[in-house]
Scaffold this active site. Structure first.
Site, PDB file in Angstrom:
ATOM      1  N   SER A   1     -34.004  20.109  -8.943  1.00 10.81           N
ATOM      2  CA  SER A   1     -32.771  20.891  -9.078  1.00 10.81           C
ATOM      3  C   SER A   1     -31.522  20.181  -8.560  1.00 10.81           C
ATOM      4  CB  SER A   1     -32.905  22.239  -8.373  1.00 10.81           C
ATOM      5  OG  SER A   1     -32.885  22.094  -6.977  1.00 10.81           O
TER       6      SER A   1
ATOM      7  N   LYS B   1     -29.512  23.057  -1.847  1.00 13.26           N
ATOM      8  CA  LYS B   1     -28.506  23.288  -2.884  1.00 13.26           C
ATOM      9  C   LYS B   1     -27.123  22.992  -2.308  1.00 13.26           C
ATOM     10  CE  LYS B   1     -31.256  25.225  -6.042  1.00 13.26           C
ATOM     11  NZ  LYS B   1     -32.504  24.620  -5.592  1.00 13.26           N
TER      12      LYS B   1
END
Length: 146
Positions: free
Chosen positions: A67, A104
């Protein structure tokens, strides 16, 4: 070095009992035309001193997943994470979200906090009041194996 695993990240806690210093070439290594060797100077370098600013608040974690590939964080990379750095917009953070660890980019906006992946195949995550959410630390460095 001690470890702790979750389904997304494997955490490593540094062992500072025996720091290692290795040879360091301070002239740089040319990625273009070769440079003359007469300018060669050797020093000693401690990766602990270079990568870790706050010993008591730093830990490592290994990335699992894709990701964050567009931010340069690939599967199996080793992250250096500092818990003493305050979270802020656009920082890459290791977070605990609803029972799972994730890494993230933080996006702080008027309407709230988002966890932004760096891969178009993944969707941003909006943090809301129902989420169990904790920012564990800010990523300061990434160590890659070639």
């Amino acid at each position: 070095m001690t470890t702790h695993s979750s389904s997304k990240l494997t955490f490593f806690f540094p062992d500072y009992t025996d720091p290692i210093e290795i040879a360091y070439l301070d002239t740089g290594i040319s990625a273009g035309f070769p440079s003359p060797t007469e300018d060669f100077t050797e020093q000693r370098l401690s990766l602990d001193k270079l990568l870790i600013k706050n010993k008591q608040s730093t830990f490592f974690a290994r990335v699992s997943g894709q990701s964050m590939i567009d931010a340069g964080l690939n599967d199996n990379d080793l992250l250096v994470i500092d818990r003493s750095i305050p979270p802020s917009d656009n920082r890459i953070a290791v977070c605990f979200l609803d029972g799972e660890f994730t890494v993230k980019r933080l996006k702080v906006e008027k309407d709230g906090v988002w966890l932004q992946p760096a891969n178009p195949k993944y969707h941003p995550i909006k943090i809301n009041e129902e989420n169990h959410f904790v920012i564990w630390g800010i990523v300061t460095n990434v160590i890659k194996r070639l």
